[in-house]
Design an enzyme around this catalytic site. Structure first.
Site, PDB file in Angstrom:
ATOM      1  N   THR A 139      54.364  50.397  48.160  1.00 18.73           N
ATOM      2  CA  THR A 139      54.057  51.390  49.183  1.00 18.73           C
ATOM      3  C   THR A 139      54.731  51.118  50.511  1.00 18.73           C
ATOM      4  OG1 THR A 139      51.911  51.811  48.148  1.00 18.73           O
ATOM      5  CG2 THR A 139      52.163  52.492  50.443  1.00 18.73           C
ATOM      6  N   THR A 171      35.358  31.702  36.411  1.00 16.37           N
ATOM      7  CA  THR A 171      34.234  32.590  36.682  1.00 16.37           C
ATOM      8  C   THR A 171      34.688  33.997  37.038  1.00 16.37           C
ATOM      9  OG1 THR A 171      32.297  32.983  38.099  1.00 16.37           O
ATOM     10  CG2 THR A 171      34.154  31.810  39.092  1.00 16.37           C
ATOM     11  N   CYS A 183      33.063  35.721  39.107  1.00 17.62           N
ATOM     12  CA  CYS A 183      32.657  35.924  40.502  1.00 17.62           C
ATOM     13  C   CYS A 183      33.849  35.800  41.444  1.00 17.62           C
ATOM     14  CB  CYS A 183      31.593  34.908  40.896  1.00 17.62           C
ATOM     15  SG  CYS A 183      30.097  34.975  39.903  1.00 17.62           S
TER      16      CYS A 183
END
Length: 348
Positions: A18, A283, A285
């Site tokens: 972009t 993980t 997370c």
């Protein structure tokens, strides 16, 4: 400091994305602009008195189409031009920027100069673009030197929304906000406000500033990713974990590294481990680390020989595996090296 600035030379590498778009008034559509005219598009760069050259990929690469061959091309370009410039700024689409930055951090060993990735959420040719600020900050950081004339940040980094992050610690977390990237498990290497504040104690410095980096361009991409989720079926788990085409599997687990404790799942993991596959636990997370000693499910994975990915991002784990597997045909050797902090990618 002014003397250092005058001597600084930067190579801008536009891969696509972009940031390099500008509206063509004739067709009223966005088109890539000519980066050889970058000083005309971003006149603020003239105030630095740097020598700024540009290189544009042909053809340009949509971020979603980036693949390891593009990383090899980038590494080769930096290797070829390494002695000609004080720093490199790579303009890249945001969707896969963290993957590219992670991969290059492993592919270039012993960096003595900055390699800074940046991009934007809005094209550089629109009024509210974040592209100009990101580019200006990235160029200034890439050119920055300390009192001894050494690069201030000789690492592969991502510079976005006034924050400089270690590339292999970074993940894209937002698709429509200027703060698109975060490094939740490691502090910023620098923050740009009225002035740029560097966190020098965290920046990795080379053992020998005069040594030329090693460029590793042999990548083994036989890696799959298994995202653990409620309702996962034995067919899906086995297809990914035991697939013949995969030499390694990254397991994106719950929380601190937990996965289903059902017998069928552990049997499949055991089967994959028995095949000699490299299994790495990271993980799902955004923040936090894998610890397979806390819960029974994590301990079960550890007993099966699953590699602890600690606080590695998935993007970093992928790049690290590509790199290590490209160096060695021994899965045992690769497993042992996954535990090592090679480029500041994990905290143990």
């Amino acid at each position: 400091m002014i003397q250092n600035r005058e001597k600084s030379s930067i190579l801008l590498i536009y891969t696509g994305g972009t940031i390099g778009m500008k509206e063509d008034p004739a067709i009223q559509a966005l088109r890539p602009f000519d980066f050889s005219q970058i000083l005309a598009e971003v006149p603020e760069l003239r105030k630095f008195a740097y020598k700024i050259d540009s290189y544009t990929f042909e053809p340009l690469i949509d971020s979603s189409d980036v693949d390891p061959l593009n990383w090899v091309t980038l590494a080769s370009l930096i290797e070829d031009r390494y002695d000609d410039y004080d720093g490199f700024v790579i303009l890249h689409g945001t969707d896969t920027m963290a993957y590219s930055a992670s991969a290059l951090s492993f592919m270039i060993e012993g960096l003595t100069k900055p390699v800074i990735f940046t991009g934007s959420q809005l094209p550089i040719g629109v009024p509210r673009t974040d592209g100009k600020e990101n580019l200006i900050s990235a160029v200034e950081i890439a050119a920055a030197k300390d009192s001894e004339g050494h690069a201030r940040v000789p690492e592969v980094c991502i510079c976005f929304d006034n924050v400089l992050m270690r590339g292999n610690r970074t993940t894209k977390i937002n698709s429509d906000n200027f703060r698109a990237f975060r490094s939740e498990n490691f502090p910023p290497l620098a923050e740009a406000g009225i002035s740029i504040r560097y966190n020098d104690a965290l920046i990795i410095k080379p053992a020998d500033w005069k040594a030329r980096p090693l460029f590793h361009k042999n990548l083994d991409t036989r890696v799959s990713i298994l995202k653990i989720h409620p309702g996962i079926t034995p067919q899906v788990a086995k297809g990914i974990l035991c697939g013949e085409e995969s030499r390694a599997v990254i397991m994106e687990t719950y929380g601190a590294g937990n996965a289903p404790s059902r017998g069928w799942f552990l049997d499949i993991v055991k089967e994959a481990a028995g095949m000699g596959k490299i299994l790495m636990n990271v993980t799902q997370c955004i923040a936090g680390s894998v610890n397979m000693d806390i819960y029974a499910t994590g301990k079960s994975l550890k007993e099966l020989g699953i590699v602890n990915g600690y606080d590695s991002t998935t993007e970093s784990a992928l790049g690290k595996l590509f790199f290590l597997m490209g160096k060695s045909d021994s899965n045992t050797e690769v497993k042992s090296q996954l535990y090592d902090d090679l480029r500041g990618e994990i905290s143990k």
